[in-house]
Design an enzyme around this catalytic site. Structure first.
Site, mmCIF file in Angstrom:
data_model
loop_
_atom_site.group_PDB
_atom_site.id
_atom_site.type_symbol
_atom_site.label_atom_id
_atom_site.label_comp_id
_atom_site.label_asym_id
_atom_site.label_seq_id
_atom_site.Cartn_x
_atom_site.Cartn_y
_atom_site.Cartn_z
ATOM 1 C CB CYS A 86 -0.962 -0.037 1.178
ATOM 2 S SG CYS A 86 -2.406 1.031 0.989
ATOM 3 C CG HIS A 195 -3.089 -3.997 3.220
ATOM 4 N ND1 HIS A 195 -2.123 -3.279 3.887
ATOM 5 C CD2 HIS A 195 -3.865 -3.080 2.583
ATOM 6 C CE1 HIS A 195 -2.309 -1.981 3.669
ATOM 7 N NE2 HIS A 195 -3.350 -1.834 2.877
ATOM 8 C CD GLU A 197 -0.235 -5.754 5.611
ATOM 9 O OE1 GLU A 197 -0.703 -4.594 5.657
ATOM 10 O OE2 GLU A 197 0.086 -6.321 4.540
#
Length: 226
Positions: A86, A195, A197
């Site tokens: 991002c 994302h 994560e």
């Protein structure tokens, strides 16, 4: 293998990234403030999402001049893994570590949702644990994620297999060629708007991000040891 999770003023995915690489994947990692001037002792860099410096000027533009950036570039030049998600992706293109640029979403709105991606290249150091053409589901949350590049750059990205992830079911931001993530020519720097994560546990909605980190650890651990 020890990772530096870089923190900028306005970072808000730093704890997610630290949790993913350290607590879920079991690697050694710690936060490094953007004003530091050394990454001695670190084997890789993770740049989180958020709104570094309030996204003033352009997303990632001010962060690209932070004191820590020369050290990040040094590690990248040495072949160490550098990953940006991002805002981290925006910082990587603004700093010249990846080609192209990220601009305002085509629809001019912030988009936050789970997004289906296609793994275009499963031979990169960040994607070997995925099957070729696999469809994976990762969260996105951005207002300036439209990837653009000139024709020559796009041709080079395609020829070198540098387009790693594309948006599959729909294009949420207008990115050219549906690009969601790219690597550098050398294959050790990855930037992506989604994302991974945030997709580490089924309990939290999905775990398709695990294989990205598993690929990173598997492929770069050998490089670091050598």
């Amino acid at each position: 293998m020890k990772f530096a999770v870089i923190q900028f003023p306005g970072s808000n995915c730093d704890f997610d990234l630290l949790w993913a690489i350290r607590d879920v994947m079991g690697a050694e990692a710690e936060f490094v403030w953007h004003d530091e001037k050394s990454l001695a002792g670190f084997d890789g860099v993770l740049i989180p999402g958020g709104f570094s410096y309030g996204d003033y000027l352009r997303c990632g533009a001010i962060a690209s001049f932070a004191n820590i950036m020369p050290e990040i570039k040094r590690l990248a030049k040495e072949g160490k893994p550098v990953f940006g998600t991002c805002n981290g992706f925006q910082i990587l293109v603004e700093s010249g570590l990846l080609p192209g640029v990220l601009i305002r979403n085509e629809g001019l709105k912030f988009v936050s949702k789970w997004q289906v991606l296609k793994v275009e290249n499963n031979q990169s150091n960040f994607t070997t644990e995925y099957a070729k053409d696999a469809l994976i589901n990762l969260p996105i949350a951005h207002g300036e994620g439209q990837y653009v590049a000139d024709e020559a750059t796009l041709a080079e990205l395609k020829e070198n297999g540098q387009i790693v992830f594309t948006y599959a079911d729909e294009n949420p931001n207008g990115s050219v060629e549906n690009i969601a993530g790219i690597i550098n020519k050398e294959g050790n720097v990855l930037g992506m708007m989604p994302h991974p994560e945030r997709a580490m546990e089924e309990l939290l909605g999905g775990a398709d991000g695990r294989k990205m980190f598993a690929s990173l650890l598997k492929n770069f651990l050998v490089t670091v040891k050598n």
